[in-house]
Scaffold this motif. Structure first.
Motif, mmCIF file in Angstrom:
data_model
loop_
_atom_site.group_PDB
_atom_site.id
_atom_site.type_symbol
_atom_site.label_atom_id
_atom_site.label_comp_id
_atom_site.label_asym_id
_atom_site.label_seq_id
_atom_site.Cartn_x
_atom_site.Cartn_y
_atom_site.Cartn_z
ATOM 1 N N GLU A 152 -14.002 -3.329 -3.115
ATOM 2 C CA GLU A 152 -13.894 -3.521 -4.565
ATOM 3 C C GLU A 152 -13.544 -4.967 -4.904
ATOM 4 O O GLU A 152 -14.007 -5.514 -5.913
ATOM 5 C CB GLU A 152 -12.845 -2.570 -5.130
ATOM 6 C CG GLU A 152 -13.231 -1.104 -4.990
ATOM 7 C CD GLU A 152 -12.103 -0.165 -5.386
ATOM 8 O OE1 GLU A 152 -11.092 -0.662 -5.948
ATOM 9 O OE2 GLU A 152 -12.221 1.055 -5.156
ATOM 10 N N TYR A 204 -8.211 -1.468 5.178
ATOM 11 C CA TYR A 204 -8.230 -1.685 3.728
ATOM 12 C C TYR A 204 -9.659 -1.822 3.206
ATOM 13 O O TYR A 204 -9.918 -2.571 2.279
ATOM 14 C CB TYR A 204 -7.410 -2.939 3.400
ATOM 15 C CG TYR A 204 -6.024 -2.880 3.987
ATOM 16 C CD1 TYR A 204 -5.031 -2.106 3.399
ATOM 17 C CD2 TYR A 204 -5.734 -3.545 5.175
ATOM 18 C CE1 TYR A 204 -3.765 -2.018 3.974
ATOM 19 C CE2 TYR A 204 -4.468 -3.465 5.744
ATOM 20 C CZ TYR A 204 -3.499 -2.703 5.143
ATOM 21 O OH TYR A 204 -2.250 -2.609 5.718
ATOM 22 N N ARG A 259 2.498 1.479 -3.590
ATOM 23 C CA ARG A 259 1.636 1.628 -4.769
ATOM 24 C C ARG A 259 0.415 2.504 -4.547
ATOM 25 O O ARG A 259 -0.318 2.806 -5.487
ATOM 26 C CB ARG A 259 1.164 0.244 -5.242
ATOM 27 C CG ARG A 259 2.290 -0.771 -5.419
ATOM 28 C CD ARG A 259 1.711 -2.152 -5.692
ATOM 29 N NE ARG A 259 2.715 -3.197 -5.571
ATOM 30 C CZ ARG A 259 2.446 -4.493 -5.638
ATOM 31 N NH1 ARG A 259 1.197 -4.896 -5.816
ATOM 32 N NH2 ARG A 259 3.413 -5.389 -5.513
ATOM 33 N N GLY A 260 0.161 2.853 -3.277
ATOM 34 C CA GLY A 260 -1.026 3.646 -2.975
ATOM 35 C C GLY A 260 -2.244 2.800 -2.660
ATOM 36 O O GLY A 260 -3.242 3.305 -2.143
ATOM 37 N N ARG A 261 -2.181 1.507 -2.978
ATOM 38 C CA ARG A 261 -3.266 0.573 -2.692
ATOM 39 C C ARG A 261 -2.660 -0.768 -2.308
ATOM 40 O O ARG A 261 -1.633 -1.177 -2.863
ATOM 41 C CB ARG A 261 -4.183 0.389 -3.908
ATOM 42 C CG ARG A 261 -4.965 1.629 -4.279
ATOM 43 C CD ARG A 261 -5.825 1.371 -5.496
ATOM 44 N NE ARG A 261 -6.878 0.415 -5.222
ATOM 45 C CZ ARG A 261 -8.044 0.724 -4.652
ATOM 46 N NH1 ARG A 261 -8.282 1.970 -4.286
ATOM 47 N NH2 ARG A 261 -8.970 -0.194 -4.451
ATOM 48 N N ALA A 262 -3.304 -1.457 -1.385
ATOM 49 C CA ALA A 262 -2.811 -2.767 -0.969
ATOM 50 C C ALA A 262 -2.981 -3.773 -2.102
ATOM 51 O O ALA A 262 -3.946 -3.707 -2.879
ATOM 52 C CB ALA A 262 -3.562 -3.241 0.270
ATOM 53 N N ASP A 263 -2.048 -4.698 -2.201
ATOM 54 C CA ASP A 263 -2.061 -5.709 -3.247
ATOM 55 C C ASP A 263 -3.264 -6.647 -3.071
ATOM 56 O O ASP A 263 -3.436 -7.255 -2.013
ATOM 57 C CB ASP A 263 -0.764 -6.508 -3.201
ATOM 58 C CG ASP A 263 -0.679 -7.531 -4.314
ATOM 59 O OD1 ASP A 263 -1.126 -8.669 -4.085
ATOM 60 O OD2 ASP A 263 -0.183 -7.181 -5.398
ATOM 61 N N ARG A 265 -11.502 0.121 1.446
ATOM 62 C CA ARG A 265 -11.714 0.475 0.035
ATOM 63 C C ARG A 265 -11.347 -0.691 -0.877
ATOM 64 O O ARG A 265 -12.120 -1.082 -1.770
ATOM 65 C CB ARG A 265 -10.888 1.701 -0.346
ATOM 66 C CG ARG A 265 -11.374 3.013 0.253
ATOM 67 C CD ARG A 265 -10.556 4.171 -0.276
ATOM 68 N NE ARG A 265 -10.886 5.423 0.379
ATOM 69 C CZ ARG A 265 -11.891 6.219 0.031
ATOM 70 N NH1 ARG A 265 -12.669 5.878 -1.003
ATOM 71 N NH2 ARG A 265 -12.125 7.343 0.679
ATOM 72 N N GLU A 266 -10.149 -1.224 -0.673
ATOM 73 C CA GLU A 266 -9.688 -2.325 -1.506
ATOM 74 C C GLU A 266 -10.597 -3.547 -1.369
ATOM 75 O O GLU A 266 -10.941 -4.192 -2.366
ATOM 76 C CB GLU A 266 -8.254 -2.710 -1.123
ATOM 77 C CG GLU A 266 -7.204 -1.658 -1.458
ATOM 78 C CD GLU A 266 -6.899 -0.727 -0.294
ATOM 79 O OE1 GLU A 266 -5.771 -0.236 -0.201
ATOM 80 O OE2 GLU A 266 -7.819 -0.495 0.525
ATOM 81 N N ARG A 302 0.834 -1.205 0.000
ATOM 82 C CA ARG A 302 0.000 0.000 0.000
ATOM 83 C C ARG A 302 0.868 1.254 0.000
ATOM 84 O O ARG A 302 0.584 2.224 -0.708
ATOM 85 C CB ARG A 302 -0.926 -0.007 1.214
ATOM 86 C CG ARG A 302 -1.697 1.297 1.387
ATOM 87 C CD ARG A 302 -2.718 1.206 2.482
ATOM 88 N NE ARG A 302 -3.281 2.501 2.792
ATOM 89 C CZ ARG A 302 -4.431 2.692 3.395
ATOM 90 N NH1 ARG A 302 -5.175 1.663 3.745
ATOM 91 N NH2 ARG A 302 -4.865 3.897 3.666
#
Length: 222
Positions: A55, A49, A23-27, A51-52, A20
């Motif tokens: 989605e 997490y 990259r700004g977002r967790a894998d 948001r991630e 995160r």
């Protein structure tokens, strides 16, 4: 959080956090691996997490738990925050603990994910009003991002009924659970008992070395 500790996931989440930060977002694949075998997740660190995960699992329902901020802040500061800060100070004073115990290093990373400058409370938790703004901002961000049919804003004081209705299940014939109290949280201190053994190891080693040298000197004089 108890599940993370007891099932050895304490090592997985700092790695997820690293992705995160980079990259700004967790894998997504790492999140899937951490949650394999589970049908739901609650509490921290998964809520970091949201948001991630919302989605990654578009059909999942989202539970946004809310509490009176002042009561929550008092409880959190006197339990999980205090416990984490105590361990953090201990690691700073005895840095070899991070080398001797892999769990200690992972726990330090987890602490920063919640309370540190890049964590949920942006290093501002001790400033109550700053923490309040972050707390309230989080609630509004979740409400804005998640559609109404997927989201339940839930106060535990409301009990089983709204929760069961939202999930489409029957209300159980058991009292609503009351867990993670301030008293129970005090038991977490036992988790770092082993650290005190490791704190003394270098001192014991030094003492043994001195004893060996003195013994050798006496033997030579004899």
């Amino acid at each position: 959080m108890t599940e993370v500790w007891e099932k050895g996931q304490i090592f997985m989440w700092p790695d997820i956090e690293r992705t995160r930060q980079e990259r700004g977002r967790a894998d997504a694949h790492k999140l899937e691996e951490a949650l394999r075998g589970y049908r739901s997740c609650v509490d921290w660190p998964t809520c970091r997490y949201w948001r991630e995960l919302s989605e990654l699992y578009p059909n999942a329902k989202i539970l946004l738990s809310v509490r009176d901020f002042d009561g929550w802040y008092k409880s959190a500061r006197g339990t999980i925050y205090k416990f984490g800060e105590t361990i953090k100070r201990k690691h700073k004073r005895f840095p070899w603990l991070l080398l001797l115990r892999r769990e200690a290093s992972a726990w330090a990373s987890m602490h920063e994910m919640l309370w540190g400058k890049t964590g949920d409370f942006e290093g501002c938790f001790e400033d109550k009003e700053a923490a309040r703004r972050i707390y309230e901002r989080h609630i509004e961000e979740v409400k804005a991002a998640i559609s109404a049919e997927r989201l339940l804003v839930f106060d535990v004081r409301d009990g089983w009924e709204p929760l069961c209705k939202f999930l489409g299940v029957e209300v159980p014939n058991t009292p609503f659970p009351y867990k993670n109290t301030t008293t129970e949280a005090a038991d977490w201190r036992s988790m770092d008992t082993l650290d005190y053994v490791y704190v003394g190891l270098p001192m014991i080693a030094v003492g043994a070395a001195i004893w060996a040298v003195l013994r050798e000197q006496r033997a030579q004089r004899a």
